[in-house]
Motif scaffolding. Structure first.
Motif, PDB file in Angstrom:
ATOM      1  N   SER A  82       0.740  -1.269  -0.286  1.00 50.20           N
ATOM      2  CA  SER A  82       0.730   0.033  -0.120  1.00 50.20           C
ATOM      3  C   SER A  82       0.584   0.776   0.231  1.00 50.20           C
ATOM      4  O   SER A  82       1.983   0.901   0.342  1.00 50.20           O
ATOM      5  N   SER A 180      -3.840  -3.351   3.411  1.00 49.28           N
ATOM      6  CA  SER A 180      -4.045  -2.211   4.353  1.00 49.28           C
ATOM      7  C   SER A 180      -3.907  -1.557   5.302  1.00 49.28           C
ATOM      8  O   SER A 180      -4.175  -0.632   5.890  1.00 49.28           O
ATOM      9  N   VAL A 392      -4.583   1.119  -1.790  1.00 42.86           N
ATOM     10  CA  VAL A 392      -3.690  -0.092  -2.403  1.00 42.86           C
ATOM     11  C   VAL A 392      -3.269  -0.767  -3.620  1.00 42.86           C
ATOM     12  O   VAL A 392      -3.744  -0.024  -4.477  1.00 42.86           O
TER      13      VAL A 392
END
Length: 396
Positions: A82, A180, A392
């Motif tokens: 991410s 994430s 992401v």
């Protein structure tokens, strides 16, 4: 495809380690790596060769595949990563003075030898190889981690991390979902639990104010506070109010709808404030804490790295110490605690967070997902700010 005998002829200086690694044959979805081909030592990655704006991001097929240098390390095949605000800031050179000191404490290298530098802090993927001292992981394990900013990052096919920075990925999440969480979760965990002293046993009924509640750290902080039965007031813009209410916020204040101080005056004082915004918020936020009750304000926006970039290591550390010391003392005499918090890489903390995720108490909040080929676009999106969760990158 097979991950075979990765490093025999790659590093003459690491003969013993390479011999051990040559015995490891793992079957996975990774590319076949041959010791007889020039491709055996390289991988695709996004790197920077200098600090600057988004144009410095460069895709390469020829980044050296990382190897295990220490017996407590593992190599992870990156499935998802991410982009965090710190990645955008590091791209521009933020924190380079302090981070280069951490990378090279003896000042052996010449200036600029951190390049090519791979950014990206979060990773969710599969363990490919383990150092001799690694006991809790084995090749094939699905794991997640947050890599400290002084190490090579995760926007690449493989990454090396210390075993104590890794945790088994929550079973209920995909790799994209899992990528994430680690960096923002550990940053919030550091602020709330390690610095703020809050946990599942002492948080019931506590009044918590979260400034900047709709970003990655804020959305995690809301959920962990609600999992620990706190009363949460979230400050964000109007268009994010539905999101933060869905995550469990009890009260939601729109910072664009008028004077923030006037809005807060209508509410009871708080036991804890988490500040993800910084700037002028420090001038008024602490006045809304309960006086002489152990109430604490924790900010994640500090001048620590900036001071060293501007003033150098010694003077920067001195200025930082004077700043935090004077502010802490000033607010202590006013009956509240003033603290700074920073990201802390920790596999054991991720173990605790994974349990909360699998129990359904924490969910990933993803605003947008980009393919690996669109990393520069992901950086631009994060750079624009006003996040509603995480951005992401799918690598596999």
């Amino acid at each position: 495809m097979e991950f075979l005998k990765t490093c025999i002829l790659r590093r003459h200086a690491c003969t013993a380690v390479c011999f051990w690694r040559s015995q490891v044959v793992q079957k996975s979805s990774a590319r076949k790596i041959s010791t007889t081909s020039s491709r055996s030592t390289v991988m695709p990655a996004w790197v920077i060769d200098k600090y600057g704006n988004n144009e410095v991001l460069r895709f390469t097929q020829n980044m050296m595949i990382p190897i295990i240098h220490y017996p407590n390390e593992v190599i992870i095949k990156v499935h998802a990563a991410s982009v965090n605000p710190i990645d955008v800031n590091m791209r521009s050179g933020y924190g380079a003075t302090a981070l280069n000191m951490k990378r090279d404490p003896l000042h052996i290298r010449t200036k600029g030898e951190e390049f090519p530098l791979t950014l990206g802090r979060d990773v969710s993927g599969v363990v490919m190889e383990c150092g001799l001292d690694v006991r809790y992981f084995k090749p094939g394990d699905e794991v997640w981690a947050a890599v400290p900013p002084w190490k090579q990052g995760t926007l690449s096919e493989f990454v090396v991390v210390s075993g104590n920075e890794v945790s088994h990925k929550p079973r209920s999440l995909t790799h994209t979902q899992a990528a994430s969480l680690p960096y923002v979760a550990l940053t919030a965990w550091s602020a709330i639990n390690k610095v703020g002293g809050l946990n599942d046993k002492n948080c019931t009924g506590k009044r918590v104010l979260i400034l900047g509640a709709s970003g990655g750290v804020g959305t995690f902080a809301i959920q962990i506070m609600k999992a620990w039965d706190a009363h949460v007031t979230a400050v964000c813009s109007r268009d994010a109010s539905e999101l933060v209410r869905k995550l469990g916020a009890d009260d939601v204040l729109d910072y664009k709808s008028g004077n923030m101080e006037e809005q807060l005056k209508s509410l009871k004082p708080f036991d804890f404030i988490l500040d993800n915004v910084g700037g002028s918020t420090e001038t008024w936020a602490l006045s809304f804490l309960k006086k002489w009750s152990g109430a604490t304000y924790v900010t994640l926006v500090t001048p620590f790295l900036l001071n060293m970039d501007r003033l150098g290591i010694a003077d920067g550390m001195l200025q930082t110490g004077v700043t935090v010391g004077s502010k802490t003392l000033k607010h202590f005499w006013q009956g509240v605690h003033y603290r700074w918090a920073f990201f802390m890489a920790s596999g054991p903390y991720l173990d605790d967070i994974a349990q909360l995720v699998d129990a359904g108490k924490i969910q990933p909040v993803i605003e947008k997902t980009f393919p690996f080929s669109k990393v520069p676009e992901a950086f631009l999106k994060v750079e624009r700010g006003h996040a509603r969760g995480k951005t992401v990158i799918t690598v596999v």
